[in-house]
Design an enzyme around this catalytic site. Structure first.
Site, PDB file in Angstrom:
ATOM      1  N   GLU A  89      -4.465   2.421  11.421  1.00  0.00           N
ATOM      2  CA  GLU A  89      -4.077   3.374  10.361  1.00  0.00           C
ATOM      3  C   GLU A  89      -5.295   3.818   9.542  1.00  0.00           C
ATOM      4  O   GLU A  89      -5.981   2.993   8.926  1.00  0.00           O
ATOM      5  CB  GLU A  89      -3.026   2.744   9.450  1.00  0.00           C
ATOM      6  N   LYS A 266       5.259  -2.880   2.535  1.00  0.00           N
ATOM      7  CA  LYS A 266       4.562  -2.427   3.747  1.00  0.00           C
ATOM      8  C   LYS A 266       3.097  -2.172   3.415  1.00  0.00           C
ATOM      9  O   LYS A 266       2.193  -2.485   4.194  1.00  0.00           O
ATOM     10  CB  LYS A 266       5.241  -1.169   4.293  1.00  0.00           C
ATOM     11  N   ASP A 282      -0.885 -14.770  14.345  1.00  0.00           N
ATOM     12  CA  ASP A 282       0.379 -14.226  14.839  1.00  0.00           C
ATOM     13  C   ASP A 282       0.946 -13.255  13.790  1.00  0.00           C
ATOM     14  O   ASP A 282       1.572 -13.665  12.808  1.00  0.00           O
ATOM     15  CB  ASP A 282       1.332 -15.401  15.101  1.00  0.00           C
TER      16      ASP A 282
HETATM   17  C1  MEV Z   1       1.119   3.513   3.805  1.00  0.00           C
HETATM   18  O1  MEV Z   1       0.818   2.879   5.015  1.00  0.00           O
HETATM   19  C2  MEV Z   1       1.483   2.501   2.742  1.00  0.00           C
HETATM   20  C3  MEV Z   1       1.943   3.088   1.419  1.00  0.00           C
HETATM   21  O2  MEV Z   1       3.082   3.935   1.651  1.00  0.00           O
HETATM   22  C4  MEV Z   1       2.320   1.941   0.507  1.00  0.00           C
HETATM   23  C5  MEV Z   1       3.010   2.363  -0.780  1.00  0.00           C
HETATM   24  O3  MEV Z   1       3.667   3.411  -0.803  1.00  0.00           O
HETATM   25  O4  MEV Z   1       2.916   1.562  -1.742  1.00  0.00           O
HETATM   26  C6  MEV Z   1       0.903   3.954   0.794  1.00  0.00           C
END
Ligand code: MEV
Length: 389
Positions: A89, A266, A282
């Site tokens: 990413e 995430k 892992d």
């Molecule tokens: C993108 O990979 C992760 C974000 O969406 C996390 C967030 O919104 O806090 C930028």
């Protein structure tokens, strides 16, 4: 050519992003004492030989390569770290480096030592008349000693099976008795050790119980192996009071809304998973535990919390269970993971887990700052274009 700083600030490499890949590699080689072979392997995209690939999985027909990057600026418990990250990413590495830079003014990240306890489980389908808890608890020490005899090296390092707890659970298939065995796995991630131990315990228990012994397996929820990490992020570097308040609004949003909380978490895992993958850990176990912890209080919640200190700087705290190791699995087999651990320069699993917590918090604050300001696309794309690190 860039002048290297001393090791007390080795992760501060201003302008690292502006260098060519060759120049960056040269700096990391010097800072981490990489050998020519290690250098060559990185230059070749970390390409494993066919033999190693074929041995690692089944039905192998080729390889799959991802960028191996270094996040800079990390100061964790007063030690400087270069963070190896493997991710596909764009902007994740830039954002982590940026978040770490925001924490440096007030001393970087403070992380608590981690207990390396992982749980192994035995599922028993009870026979009605059998008092399983009494039978097990009356000979608990003998059972623990017996399974530990199969792991002399682990025991000599202070590890091994430490305790057994018994729970009765009601399931759709009736009552079950679950043995939760606390195992100190020292510096390993723990799955191999714990699974072997549980299978040995299963054999022993067959002679002790007439009830049916079924699954014998690690729990990927290491509730005692927890990263607890805090940092103060400078208000002005974050963009001032307006941005800080918007970050707090975003946190309140995540606390109140499942859809936002998942994205918030995430963002944290963007960093932790990339470090986990780079070090041969892992990633699925790490992710599963994080999301289970987020929902442990009956509602899925953000893993981090933020508030203001007296000077209106942003204080962040991240807590999550993390089972990561520096020995075992492919950590010491995969040649690129070995290089990652060398660059990271960690001695123990506890140290690695503390750093992973810091990476998660840095990643999180950077994402929140971007969202609070110009929006993720614009801000991260700017980072990606290397304007901020
Ligand atoms: C993108 O990979 C992760 C974000 O969406 C996390 C967030 O919104 O806090 C930028």
């Amino acid at each position: 050519m860039m002048i290297l700083k001393n090791s007390a600030s080795k992760s501060r490499i201003p302008g690292f992003y502006n260098l060519s890949m060759e120049e960056r590699l040269d700096i990391i080689k010097k800072l981490s004492d990489l050998t020519d072979n290690e250098l060559q392997l990185l230059k070749n995209g970390g390409n494993l030989g066919s033999e190693l690939k074929d041995k690692s999985s089944e039905n192998v027909i080729g390889g799959f390569s991802l960028p191996f990057s270094i996040a800079t600026n990390f100061l964790v418990n007063s030690k400087d770290y270069l963070i190896p990250m493997v991710t596909e990413e764009a902007s994740v590495v830039a954002a982590a480096s940026n978040g770490a830079k925001l924490a440096r003014k007030y001393g970087g990240f403070t992380c608590d030592p981690v207990k390396n306890i992982v749980i192994g489980q035995i599922q028993v389908i009870p026979k009605k008349e059998e008092a399983i808890d009494q039978i097990i608890l009356s000979q608990k020490d003998t059972l623990l000693n017996e399974i530990n005899t199969h792991h002399p090296t682990l025991v000599s390092l202070g590890g091994g099976a430490k305790d057994v707890n018994i729970r009765k659970i009601s399931t759709s298939r009736g009552e079950m008795v679950i043995l939760d065995v606390d195992v100190d796995v020292v510096d390993a991630m723990g799955a191999n050790i714990v699974n072997t131990m549980m299978e040995n315990l299963g054999i022993i228990l067959k002679n002790e119980l007439s009830s049916k012994i079924q699954a014998k397996i690690i729990s990927n929820f290491p509730i005692q192996r927890v990263a607890t990490c805090t940092a103060i992020f400078d208000r002005d570097m974050l963009g001032g009071e307006k941005i800080v308040n918007r970050i707090l609004d975003l946190c309140a949003f995540a606390e109140a809304d499942l859809y936002r909380a998942v994205t918030h978490n995430k963002g944290i895992m963007n960093g932790i998973t990339a470090l986990s993958l780079a070090t041969g850990n892992d990633t699925r176990a790490v992710e599963a535990a994080a999301h289970a912890y987020a929902s442990m209080r009956g509602k899925y919640e953000p893993l981090s919390k933020f508030h203001l200190d007296k000077e209106c700087n942003l204080m962040g705290k991240l807590v999550l269970p993390l089972s990561m190791g520096v020995v075992g699995g492919i950590t010491n087999v995969h040649p690129v993971s070995k290089i990652a651990l060398k660059i990271l320069d960690v001695a123990t699993a506890s140290e690695l887990i503390q750093i992973a917590g810091a990476v998660g918090l840095a990643q999180n604050v950077s994402a929140l700052r971007a969202l609070a300001d110009e929006g993720i696309q614009q801000s991260h794309m700017k980072l990606h274009k290397r304007k901020f690190i």
